[in-house]
Design a protein around this motif. Structure first.
Motif, short mmCIF file in Angstrom:
data_model
loop_
_atom_site.label_atom_id
_atom_site.label_comp_id
_atom_site.label_asym_id
_atom_site.label_seq_id
_atom_site.Cartn_x
_atom_site.Cartn_y
_atom_site.Cartn_z
N ALA A 199 0.84 -1.21 0.07
CA ALA A 199 0.08 0.05 -0.13
C ALA A 199 0.88 1.14 0.16
N MET A 200 1.97 1.26 0.85
CA MET A 200 2.97 2.35 0.88
C MET A 200 3.49 2.63 -0.50
N ALA A 201 4.04 1.61 -1.12
CA ALA A 201 4.77 1.55 -2.51
C ALA A 201 3.64 2.35 -3.32
N GLU A 202 2.50 1.94 -3.53
CA GLU A 202 1.56 2.52 -4.36
C GLU A 202 1.21 3.92 -4.08
N VAL A 203 1.22 4.30 -2.87
CA VAL A 203 0.79 5.68 -2.63
C VAL A 203 2.17 6.39 -2.82
N MET A 204 3.54 6.11 -2.60
CA MET A 204 4.39 6.76 -3.02
C MET A 204 4.51 7.16 -4.40
N ALA A 205 4.16 6.43 -5.48
CA ALA A 205 4.17 6.37 -6.75
C ALA A 205 2.82 7.23 -7.20
N SER A 206 1.93 7.58 -6.47
CA SER A 206 0.93 8.46 -7.02
C SER A 206 1.32 9.58 -7.38
N HIS A 207 0.17 10.58 -7.98
CA HIS A 207 0.56 11.89 -8.50
C HIS A 207 0.77 12.90 -7.75
N TYR A 208 0.05 12.98 -6.46
CA TYR A 208 -0.06 13.88 -5.45
C TYR A 208 1.26 13.91 -4.88
N VAL A 209 2.01 12.52 -4.63
CA VAL A 209 3.24 12.55 -4.10
C VAL A 209 4.23 13.14 -4.89
N ARG A 210 4.36 12.69 -6.02
CA ARG A 210 5.18 13.33 -6.85
C ARG A 210 5.22 14.90 -7.26
N THR A 211 3.85 15.40 -6.87
CA THR A 211 3.79 16.81 -7.15
C THR A 211 4.41 17.70 -5.73
N ALA A 212 4.17 16.81 -4.55
CA ALA A 212 4.45 17.33 -3.25
C ALA A 212 6.20 17.49 -3.42
N ARG A 213 6.73 16.28 -4.21
CA ARG A 213 8.19 16.25 -4.17
C ARG A 213 8.91 17.33 -5.05
N LEU A 214 8.00 17.59 -6.35
CA LEU A 214 8.54 18.77 -7.08
C LEU A 214 8.44 20.14 -6.54
N VAL A 223 5.52 11.79 3.66
CA VAL A 223 5.35 10.55 4.20
C VAL A 223 4.06 10.87 5.18
N PHE A 224 4.33 11.86 6.18
CA PHE A 224 3.32 11.89 7.16
C PHE A 224 2.05 12.76 6.99
N ARG A 225 2.47 13.64 6.15
CA ARG A 225 1.39 14.72 5.76
C ARG A 225 0.38 14.13 4.46
N HIS A 226 1.01 13.48 3.36
CA HIS A 226 0.34 13.09 2.35
C HIS A 226 0.17 11.51 2.26
N ALA A 227 1.18 10.82 2.45
CA ALA A 227 0.96 9.37 2.13
C ALA A 227 0.53 8.53 3.11
N LEU A 228 0.84 8.51 4.55
CA LEU A 228 0.54 7.89 5.55
C LEU A 228 -0.99 7.35 5.75
N ARG A 229 -1.62 8.47 5.72
CA ARG A 229 -2.74 8.07 5.97
C ARG A 229 -3.62 7.40 4.82
N ASN A 230 -3.30 7.60 3.59
CA ASN A 230 -4.02 6.72 2.54
C ASN A 230 -3.30 5.36 2.48
N ALA A 231 -2.06 5.28 2.68
CA ALA A 231 -1.40 3.94 2.90
C ALA A 231 -1.99 3.12 3.97
N LEU A 232 -2.55 3.67 4.90
CA LEU A 232 -3.09 2.80 6.11
C LEU A 232 -4.40 2.31 5.94
N ILE A 233 -5.21 2.53 4.79
CA ILE A 233 -6.56 2.54 4.76
C ILE A 233 -6.54 0.74 4.44
N VAL A 234 -5.77 0.15 3.95
CA VAL A 234 -6.03 -1.42 3.56
C VAL A 234 -5.30 -2.00 4.74
N PRO A 235 -4.23 -1.74 5.29
CA PRO A 235 -3.73 -2.42 6.52
C PRO A 235 -4.77 -2.14 7.84
N ALA A 236 -5.53 -1.19 7.82
CA ALA A 236 -6.29 -0.86 9.11
C ALA A 236 -7.58 -2.04 9.00
#
Length: 321
Positions: A199-214, A223-236
């Protein structure tokens, strides 16, 4: 929210009713067998017949089931033929002991698995990612009884630093919880870590994460403001679905370590053909499972507010499948 909870409670009631019918049919259709198990193998035919008549077992099956269901809902769970005590007085203490064991396993499993999964998912195909993958494969490949034997061989017989049983005869002992908790947590930690990593790898490859990096955002902020919450949906949702697995897993672990919990109680009931105790344990297990499912759906919506409650139900159904 109210409509959602009502739907889920209706589903839970229908599930428990269905299971109650199956349990009753499996255990109480043959009334002569019921009398033999309750009164013992040395009881006479006259004694069994008198007991069946006194307890209404010669009435039609539907009437007997309805009477049993009403009595069960009112707290009359019968008398344990093995422990010679009311079933409703036996289960709470044993269930509490298993809840303690399961809670400790979750406290170990969830933080460890999420940490490993997030670190591995931040950099796919890195050394850490490969280490986590190997650990996940190894831990999920070893069944409970094998890991219990392995850990006992190391920490009990070889190193001699931990007790080999967890009877708690002298009161609560933290050292006696270590091995049972380790066995329960080992399998699920690897599985949950792998789910989190994906889940984390998928979120880190998303468009909004790339935009944040740019935009120059740092890794910590991404990780903590953009990716973590979405990555925890399936694990939860996976964590909540581990609760039913823990109910079955504790049977092996509790019997192996002589831990007096709900799992060993169910084992003793089955071993001694304790019908009323088996019925009560089965129904308690169903309640725990349906409650964990409801909490799983609520956690899914809380982590992703953009998804409606009806959408959460559909997505959770896909996840369960």
């Amino acid at each position: 929210m109210t409509a959602f909870l009502l739907r889920k409670l209706g589903w839970a009631a229908a599930t428990m009713l269905t299971v109650s019918i199956l349990v009753y049919l499996a255990l109480e259709v043959n009334v002569d067998d019921v009398a033999a198990k309750v009164l013992g193998q040395f009881s006479t035919g006259e004694q069994r017949e008198a007991w069946l008549l006194a307890n209404g077992y010669r009435d039609p099956l539907v009437l007997r089931y309805g009477r049993w269901l009403v009595a069960f809902l009112s707290g009359d769970w019968g008398l344990s033929s093995h422990f010679r005590a009311p079933v409703i007085e036996i289960i709470p203490a044993r269930l509490g002991a298993s809840l303690l064991l399961g809670a400790c396993a979750l406290l170990v499993m969830v933080p460890t698995a999420l940490l490993l999964g997030v670190i591995a998912g931040m950099r796919p195909n890195s050394v850490m990612d490969r280490v986590v993958s190997v650990f996940a494969i190894l831990s999920t490949s070893v069944p409970d009884f094998a890991s219990a034997v392995l850990l006992s061989a190391i920490f009990v017989f070889w190193l001699g630093v931990l007790p080999g049983t967890s009877t708690m005869l002298t009161g609560f002992s933290l050292s006696e919880l270590v091995l049972p908790v380790a066995v329960l947590a080992l399998y699920s930690t690897g599985y949950l870590a792998r789910i989190t990593r994906t889940a984390m790898a998928e979120v880190m490859a998303s468009h909004y994460v790339r935009t944040a990096r740019l935009k120059g955002a740092g890794t910590f902020r991404i990780v903590f403001r953009h990716a973590l919450r979405n990555a925890l949906i399936v694990p939860a949702t996976v964590v909540m679905m581990q609760v039913p697995w823990l109910l079955s897993g504790v049977i092996v672990v509790e019997v192996f370590f002589a831990y007096k919990g709900f799992g060993s109680l169910l084992y003793d009931a089955a071993l001694n053909s304790d019908i009323y105790l088996i019925e009560a344990c089965a129904m308690v297990s169903v309640v725990v499972v349906v409650l964990s499912q409801i909490l799983s759906d609520l956690a899914y919506v809380w982590l992703n507010p953009r998804i409606s409650l009806s959408g959460a139900e559909r997505s959770a159904g896909v996840t369960d499948a």
